[in-house]
Scaffold this motif. Sequence first.
Motif, mmCIF file in Angstrom:
data_model
loop_
_atom_site.group_PDB
_atom_site.id
_atom_site.type_symbol
_atom_site.label_atom_id
_atom_site.label_comp_id
_atom_site.label_asym_id
_atom_site.label_seq_id
_atom_site.Cartn_x
_atom_site.Cartn_y
_atom_site.Cartn_z
ATOM 1 N N ILE A 29 -4.827 6.616 -2.238
ATOM 2 C CA ILE A 29 -4.266 5.341 -1.800
ATOM 3 C C ILE A 29 -4.306 4.319 -2.932
ATOM 4 C CG2 ILE A 29 -4.577 3.421 -0.185
ATOM 5 C CD1 ILE A 29 -5.666 5.483 1.800
ATOM 6 N N GLY A 30 -3.224 3.584 -3.050
ATOM 7 C CA GLY A 30 -3.158 2.541 -4.053
ATOM 8 C C GLY A 30 -2.261 1.410 -3.599
ATOM 9 N N TYR A 54 0.847 -1.186 0.000
ATOM 10 C CA TYR A 54 0.000 0.000 0.000
ATOM 11 C C TYR A 54 0.882 1.236 0.000
ATOM 12 C CZ TYR A 54 -3.655 -3.201 1.517
ATOM 13 O OH TYR A 54 -4.542 -4.236 1.588
ATOM 14 N N GLY A 55 0.358 2.308 -0.563
ATOM 15 C CA GLY A 55 1.063 3.578 -0.540
ATOM 16 C C GLY A 55 0.138 4.701 -0.952
ATOM 17 N N SER A 114 -13.293 -0.048 -18.950
ATOM 18 C CA SER A 114 -13.486 1.296 -18.403
ATOM 19 C C SER A 114 -12.960 1.393 -16.970
ATOM 20 C CB SER A 114 -14.976 1.667 -18.436
ATOM 21 O OG SER A 114 -15.194 2.891 -17.787
ATOM 22 N N LEU A 115 -13.352 0.465 -16.125
ATOM 23 C CA LEU A 115 -12.905 0.468 -14.740
ATOM 24 C C LEU A 115 -11.390 0.286 -14.658
ATOM 25 C CD1 LEU A 115 -13.561 0.575 -11.735
ATOM 26 C CD2 LEU A 115 -14.012 -1.905 -11.828
ATOM 27 N N ARG A 116 -10.865 -0.628 -15.432
ATOM 28 C CA ARG A 116 -9.437 -0.891 -15.419
ATOM 29 C C ARG A 116 -8.657 0.343 -15.875
ATOM 30 N NH1 ARG A 116 -9.179 -5.081 -18.604
ATOM 31 N NH2 ARG A 116 -8.035 -4.093 -20.280
ATOM 32 N N SER A 117 -9.136 1.060 -16.884
ATOM 33 C CA SER A 117 -8.418 2.233 -17.380
ATOM 34 C C SER A 117 -8.427 3.375 -16.353
ATOM 35 C CB SER A 117 -9.003 2.715 -18.709
ATOM 36 O OG SER A 117 -10.276 3.284 -18.517
ATOM 37 N N ARG A 118 -9.441 3.428 -15.494
ATOM 38 C CA ARG A 118 -9.505 4.459 -14.462
ATOM 39 C C ARG A 118 -8.744 4.075 -13.202
ATOM 40 N NH1 ARG A 118 -14.681 4.723 -12.589
ATOM 41 N NH2 ARG A 118 -15.338 2.938 -13.806
ATOM 42 N N SER A 119 -8.499 2.784 -13.000
ATOM 43 C CA SER A 119 -7.918 2.345 -11.735
ATOM 44 C C SER A 119 -6.471 1.868 -11.816
ATOM 45 C CB SER A 119 -8.780 1.225 -11.127
ATOM 46 O OG SER A 119 -8.810 0.089 -11.955
ATOM 47 N N VAL A 120 -6.022 1.441 -12.960
ATOM 48 C CA VAL A 120 -4.648 0.931 -13.084
ATOM 49 C C VAL A 120 -3.836 1.878 -13.939
ATOM 50 C CG1 VAL A 120 -3.201 -0.988 -13.829
ATOM 51 C CG2 VAL A 120 -5.455 -1.448 -12.889
ATOM 52 N N GLN A 161 2.951 -0.844 -12.029
ATOM 53 C CA GLN A 161 1.679 -0.122 -12.083
ATOM 54 C C GLN A 161 1.138 0.094 -10.673
ATOM 55 O OE1 GLN A 161 -1.045 -1.513 -15.187
ATOM 56 N NE2 GLN A 161 0.574 -2.950 -15.774
ATOM 57 N N ILE A 162 0.178 1.008 -10.576
ATOM 58 C CA ILE A 162 -0.484 1.275 -9.295
ATOM 59 C C ILE A 162 -1.980 1.122 -9.503
ATOM 60 C CG2 ILE A 162 -0.945 2.965 -7.489
ATOM 61 C CD1 ILE A 162 1.752 4.241 -8.187
#
Length: 107
Positions: free
Chosen positions: A32-33, A19-20, A101-107, A39-40
């Motif tokens: 937080i990620g 975590y960081g 869509s979710l993956r492009s916003r989160s990773v 990748q984060i």
Amino acid sequence: MSFIRVNAASDFSYQNLPYGVFSTSDNPRHRIGVAIGDQILDLGVISSLFIGPVMSKHRDVFDQPTLNAFMSLGYEAWSEARRTLQNLLSHNESTLRDNVSLRSRSV
């Protein structure tokens, strides 16, 4: 094994998801990620996917600019969050893997 490819020499494997707090030039807000490979994964973006008995009540901790609130939840929450993350990143789990869509916003 994760659907995200990770170099074998990386310290941030599927088994070690540190975590960081991070920010990017596109989004300077601290958030937080967890690191996986180079990748984060932005936990605020995927917080609704934490559906376990502890973390479903504390999803807001991933919208904080520090880890303090999450760390104050203790071992049960940390363990549940880790299991959730490993499940979501698993090559067998489609929730994040197949949602472009979710993956492009989160990773």
